[in-house]
Design a protein around this motif. Structure first.
Motif, PDB file in Angstrom:
ATOM      1  N   ASN A 131       0.821  -1.216   0.000  1.00 60.23           N
ATOM      2  CA  ASN A 131       0.000   0.000   0.000  1.00 60.23           C
ATOM      3  C   ASN A 131       0.859   1.272   0.000  1.00 60.23           C
ATOM      4  O   ASN A 131       0.705   2.163   0.842  1.00 60.23           O
ATOM      5  CB  ASN A 131      -0.947   0.006   1.202  1.00 60.23           C
ATOM      6  CG  ASN A 131      -1.934  -1.138   1.156  1.00 60.23           C
ATOM      7  OD1 ASN A 131      -2.365  -1.569   0.097  1.00 60.23           O
ATOM      8  ND2 ASN A 131      -2.287  -1.656   2.325  1.00 60.23           N
ATOM      9  N   VAL A 132       1.770   1.347  -0.945  1.00 56.63           N
ATOM     10  CA  VAL A 132       2.664   2.502  -1.053  1.00 56.63           C
ATOM     11  C   VAL A 132       1.877   3.698  -1.588  1.00 56.63           C
ATOM     12  O   VAL A 132       1.190   3.606  -2.609  1.00 56.63           O
ATOM     13  CB  VAL A 132       3.853   2.183  -1.972  1.00 56.63           C
ATOM     14  CG1 VAL A 132       4.802   3.378  -2.042  1.00 56.63           C
ATOM     15  CG2 VAL A 132       4.596   0.943  -1.469  1.00 56.63           C
ATOM     16  N   LYS A 133       1.976   4.821  -0.882  1.00 56.34           N
ATOM     17  CA  LYS A 133       1.291   6.054  -1.278  1.00 56.34           C
ATOM     18  C   LYS A 133       2.255   7.229  -1.180  1.00 56.34           C
ATOM     19  O   LYS A 133       3.170   7.223  -0.357  1.00 56.34           O
ATOM     20  CB  LYS A 133       0.069   6.306  -0.392  1.00 56.34           C
ATOM     21  CG  LYS A 133      -1.024   5.256  -0.503  1.00 56.34           C
ATOM     22  CD  LYS A 133      -2.182   5.549   0.428  1.00 56.34           C
ATOM     23  CE  LYS A 133      -1.783   5.309   1.886  1.00 56.34           C
ATOM     24  NZ  LYS A 133      -2.924   5.458   2.800  1.00 56.34           N
ATOM     25  N   VAL A 134       2.029   8.223  -2.016  1.00 56.98           N
ATOM     26  CA  VAL A 134       2.886   9.419  -2.047  1.00 56.98           C
ATOM     27  C   VAL A 134       2.001  10.657  -2.115  1.00 56.98           C
ATOM     28  O   VAL A 134       0.998  10.678  -2.845  1.00 56.98           O
ATOM     29  CB  VAL A 134       3.845   9.394  -3.260  1.00 56.98           C
ATOM     30  CG1 VAL A 134       4.591  10.717  -3.373  1.00 56.98           C
ATOM     31  CG2 VAL A 134       4.835   8.257  -3.143  1.00 56.98           C
ATOM     32  N   VAL A 149       6.097  13.013   0.717  1.00 61.85           N
ATOM     33  CA  VAL A 149       5.833  12.150   1.872  1.00 61.85           C
ATOM     34  C   VAL A 149       5.423  10.770   1.366  1.00 61.85           C
ATOM     35  O   VAL A 149       4.411  10.628   0.678  1.00 61.85           O
ATOM     36  CB  VAL A 149       4.742  12.744   2.777  1.00 61.85           C
ATOM     37  CG1 VAL A 149       4.527  11.854   3.991  1.00 61.85           C
ATOM     38  CG2 VAL A 149       5.122  14.154   3.217  1.00 61.85           C
ATOM     39  N   LEU A 150       6.237   9.761   1.708  1.00 62.11           N
ATOM     40  CA  LEU A 150       5.980   8.378   1.303  1.00 62.11           C
ATOM     41  C   LEU A 150       5.481   7.592   2.508  1.00 62.11           C
ATOM     42  O   LEU A 150       6.077   7.644   3.579  1.00 62.11           O
ATOM     43  CB  LEU A 150       7.261   7.746   0.764  1.00 62.11           C
ATOM     44  CG  LEU A 150       7.207   6.246   0.467  1.00 62.11           C
ATOM     45  CD1 LEU A 150       6.452   6.000  -0.827  1.00 62.11           C
ATOM     46  CD2 LEU A 150       8.606   5.647   0.382  1.00 62.11           C
ATOM     47  N   THR A 151       4.382   6.853   2.351  1.00 60.10           N
ATOM     48  CA  THR A 151       3.879   5.968   3.393  1.00 60.10           C
ATOM     49  C   THR A 151       3.720   4.570   2.805  1.00 60.10           C
ATOM     50  O   THR A 151       3.347   4.411   1.644  1.00 60.10           O
ATOM     51  CB  THR A 151       2.522   6.440   3.949  1.00 60.10           C
ATOM     52  OG1 THR A 151       1.557   6.470   2.881  1.00 60.10           O
ATOM     53  CG2 THR A 151       2.642   7.824   4.553  1.00 60.10           C
ATOM     54  N   THR A 164       4.630   3.021   7.936  1.00 56.18           N
ATOM     55  CA  THR A 164       5.857   3.814   8.079  1.00 56.18           C
ATOM     56  C   THR A 164       5.765   5.017   7.152  1.00 56.18           C
ATOM     57  O   THR A 164       5.296   4.896   6.015  1.00 56.18           O
ATOM     58  CB  THR A 164       7.098   2.974   7.730  1.00 56.18           C
ATOM     59  OG1 THR A 164       7.151   1.828   8.581  1.00 56.18           O
ATOM     60  CG2 THR A 164       8.374   3.788   7.905  1.00 56.18           C
ATOM     61  N   THR A 165       6.224   6.164   7.631  1.00 57.90           N
ATOM     62  CA  THR A 165       6.206   7.399   6.846  1.00 57.90           C
ATOM     63  C   THR A 165       7.625   7.941   6.698  1.00 57.90           C
ATOM     64  O   THR A 165       8.374   8.021   7.675  1.00 57.90           O
ATOM     65  CB  THR A 165       5.315   8.458   7.515  1.00 57.90           C
ATOM     66  OG1 THR A 165       3.980   7.949   7.639  1.00 57.90           O
ATOM     67  CG2 THR A 165       5.286   9.745   6.696  1.00 57.90           C
ATOM     68  N   VAL A 166       7.998   8.307   5.478  1.00 57.66           N
ATOM     69  CA  VAL A 166       9.317   8.852   5.179  1.00 57.66           C
ATOM     70  C   VAL A 166       9.129  10.124   4.362  1.00 57.66           C
ATOM     71  O   VAL A 166       8.282  10.175   3.456  1.00 57.66           O
ATOM     72  CB  VAL A 166      10.179   7.847   4.389  1.00 57.66           C
ATOM     73  CG1 VAL A 166      11.537   8.458   4.051  1.00 57.66           C
ATOM     74  CG2 VAL A 166      10.375   6.566   5.194  1.00 57.66           C
ATOM     75  N   GLU A 167       9.918  11.157   4.672  1.00 54.87           N
ATOM     76  CA  GLU A 167       9.827  12.435   3.965  1.00 54.87           C
ATOM     77  C   GLU A 167      11.085  12.676   3.141  1.00 54.87           C
ATOM     78  O   GLU A 167      12.202  12.428   3.612  1.00 54.87           O
ATOM     79  CB  GLU A 167       9.626  13.583   4.957  1.00 54.87           C
ATOM     80  CG  GLU A 167       8.313  13.507   5.740  1.00 54.87           C
ATOM     81  CD  GLU A 167       8.137  14.676   6.692  1.00 54.87           C
ATOM     82  OE1 GLU A 167       9.087  15.503   6.799  1.00 54.87           O
ATOM     83  OE2 GLU A 167       7.075  14.779   7.322  1.00 54.87           O
ATOM     84  N   GLN A 168      10.910  13.153   1.926  1.00 61.02           N
ATOM     85  CA  GLN A 168      12.013  13.483   1.023  1.00 61.02           C
ATOM     86  C   GLN A 168      11.869  14.947   0.592  1.00 61.02           C
ATOM     87  O   GLN A 168      10.972  15.290  -0.173  1.00 61.02           O
ATOM     88  CB  GLN A 168      11.993  12.567  -0.197  1.00 61.02           C
ATOM     89  CG  GLN A 168      13.069  12.856  -1.232  1.00 61.02           C
ATOM     90  CD  GLN A 168      14.452  12.463  -0.754  1.00 61.02           C
ATOM     91  OE1 GLN A 168      14.580  11.680   0.184  1.00 61.02           O
ATOM     92  NE2 GLN A 168      15.485  13.002  -1.359  1.00 61.02           N
TER      93      GLN A 168
END
Length: 524
Positions: A383-386, A430-432, A441-445
């Protein structure tokens, strides 16, 4: 004659201007229609259907042998209706499905699920309930469902999953000589409970005890079992060291055990060429642990430092623990237990260089932001979302889906500039994503996007912004403007000709009066 020539030249110019403006009007009308079509297509692209299962539901618990129903909520989180929705469980083997297989087909039809709505898929009923398998071991089951639907034009298919918990059947009471707990597995480091031979979910299995060298004086067999284990840290990650702490219990109420030796052996596992090596290796080099004694009905702990191989796939791995001990009559006993230790793989991924087109936009304009996402880890990303966040831009969230290990996904979004900004790293992507247990998990680029002030329109641009009343309004307006210009030119020519004639007549009259005066003077 000169005046007529000038008038003809002006008329020719007017006709030439008229012939040039008609194609321009036609082209402007075509471009306007093309822009409308592109905007309609873009609006259609932004419409999407995003189905999810199990939202807002507590994890159900099913007891071995009971009659029950399974209810799964299917929600449409998109902005377009999902039509002809069908859902069916994906059962690869019976040990992955906690219910009795009493039907050939478990597919359900849910009809149409509107945008923002949900429907309940129910398997079983009061008259025909589902039967929980009698051999469920208390582990959690991951139930995968295939969902098919369409949007009225195209058909789609996706897979979703939920987790359900089970409770194993109670074991019969023992004869009283060896008091073994009904659920000897205890709680392992991953939160799962043991007690059965199926260790796929993490847990403990205790084997039989064999005696040699004589018999105990009171006839009781002092059985030593594993009641559970812990790991430090609580989550074992591939490629790291951890401490395994095993909880032991002497189930005999009369006999103490002494001179205890435990040996840990992990089976070969892995994905690399060196898969013949054990999944876990002792950090100190020794796989044996010595314990002096455990009193009757007593409990003690033993521990060993282990290393989990870096190439392990994310799943539980078993480790075998053999034990040797004796009682006060020098009777020797051998036992065997197995532990299932869940191993986690860290998700590793990278972004390619973020491409922004155009590089600089004005407030109110749109820009395309794109890059690639590479899954470099050994685990699947679910369930990758951006989404793009900033005070300067706005955009819709993009759903990428599931990303297998070693695969790549494309991030391609459209954003609209809403505020002027020139700062570095003024935006972030923002990638979740979720792991196989549903943990998010949430990651910010961060990235930089230059947004300038809104551009002022020139006179021609302002004329181009006049709204059209009908489909042919633009063409009609251009023709009317040209016709008005031609009429003005003709009126100007007529006025000029009349003025020239009037001026010429006045000059001739004045010349005639001068001749009369000269003639009169000569008469005198």
């Amino acid at each position: 004659m000169k005046l007529l020539k000038k008038t003809g030249a002006l008329l020719i110019c007017a006709v030439f201007i008229f012939s040039m403006l008609i194609p321009l009007g036609t082209r402007a009308q075509e471009e306007t229609q093309t822009e409308k079509t592109e905007q309609t297509d873009e609006a259609a692209v932004l419409q999407q259907i995003t189905l999810s299962v199990g939202d807002g539901q507590d994890t159900p618990v099913f007891k071995a042998g009971e009659k029950t129903v399974l209810t799964i909520n299917v929600a449409n989180k998109g902005n377009k209706d999902a039509q002809n929705v069908r859902i069916s469980p994906v059962v690869e083997s019976t040990d992955k499905w906690p219910f009795e297989m009493d039907k050939l087909n478990y597919e359900l039809e849910l009809g149409t699920i509107g945008a923002g709505e949900q429907a309940a898929a129910v398997w079983g009923s009061d008259k025909a309930p589902l039967t929980v398998s009698a051999d469920v071991t208390g582990k959690s089951y991951q139930l995968i469902f295939k969902i098919t639907y369409d949007d009225g034009e195209k058909a789609y298919e996706t897979e979703k999953y939920v987790f359900v918990k089970t409770t194993a059947a109670e074991k019969p009471a023992d004869d009283g000589k060896t008091e073994e707990p009904q659920n000897p597995g205890g709680t392992d480091g991953s939160g799962g409970s043991g007690g059965g031979s199926d260790l796929s979910g993490g847990g403990v299995y205790n084997g039989d005890i064999t005696a040699s060298g004589g018999s105990s004086g009171n006839g009781s067999v002092p059985r030593v079992i594993v009641t559970g284990f812990d790991t430090q840290p609580g989550e074992v990650k591939a490629g790291t060291n951890f401490k395994l702490i095993v909880h032991l219990k002497n189930t005999s109420r009369q006999t103490a055990v002494t001179n205890m030796l435990f040996d840990f052996q992990a089976p070969a596992a892995g994905t690399d060429a060196a898969a013949e090596a054990p999944a876990f290796l002792p950090v100190s080099g020794s796989s044996s642990v010595y314990l002096e004694n455990i009193p009757a009905s007593g409990t003690k702990d033993i521990s060993i430092d282990l290393n989990a191989r870096a190439d392990l796939v994310q799943k539980p791995y078993s480790i075998s623990m053999s034990m040797k001990y004796e009682d006060q009559d020098a009777v020797q006993y051998d036992g065997q237990s197995s532990l299932a230790i869940p191993v986690k793989q860290e998700a590793r991924f990278e972004f390619s260089e973020i491409q922004i087109s155009p590089e600089t936009v004005a407030v109110g304009e749109e820009a395309n932001i794109s890059c690639s996402l590479y899954n470099l880890g050994r685990v699947k990303m679910y369930n990758v979302k951006v989404r793009f966040e900033s005070d300067a831009i706005q955009g819709q969230e993009q759903f990428i889906g599931n990303l297998e290990s070693g695969a790549s996904g494309m991030i391609d979004g459209i954003v609209t500039a809403v505020a002027e900004s020139y700062d570095d790293s003024n935006c972030k992507m923002v990638l979740t994503y979720e792991d196989d247990a549903g943990n998010e998990t949430t990651v910010e680029q961060p990235f930089t996007m230059m947004v300038t002030a809104m551009q002022e329109m020139t006179g021609m641009e302002m004329m181009g912004e006049i709204p059209e009343e009908t489909g042919g309004g633009s063409m009609t307006g251009i023709i009317g403007a040209v016709a008005a210009a031609v009429v003005i030119i003709i009126i100007a020519v007529v006025v000029a000709v009349k003025h020239r004639k009037k001026k010429k007549t006045a000059a001739e009259e004045e010349e005639l009066m001068d001749e009369v005066e000269r003639f009169t003077e000569d008469e005198r």
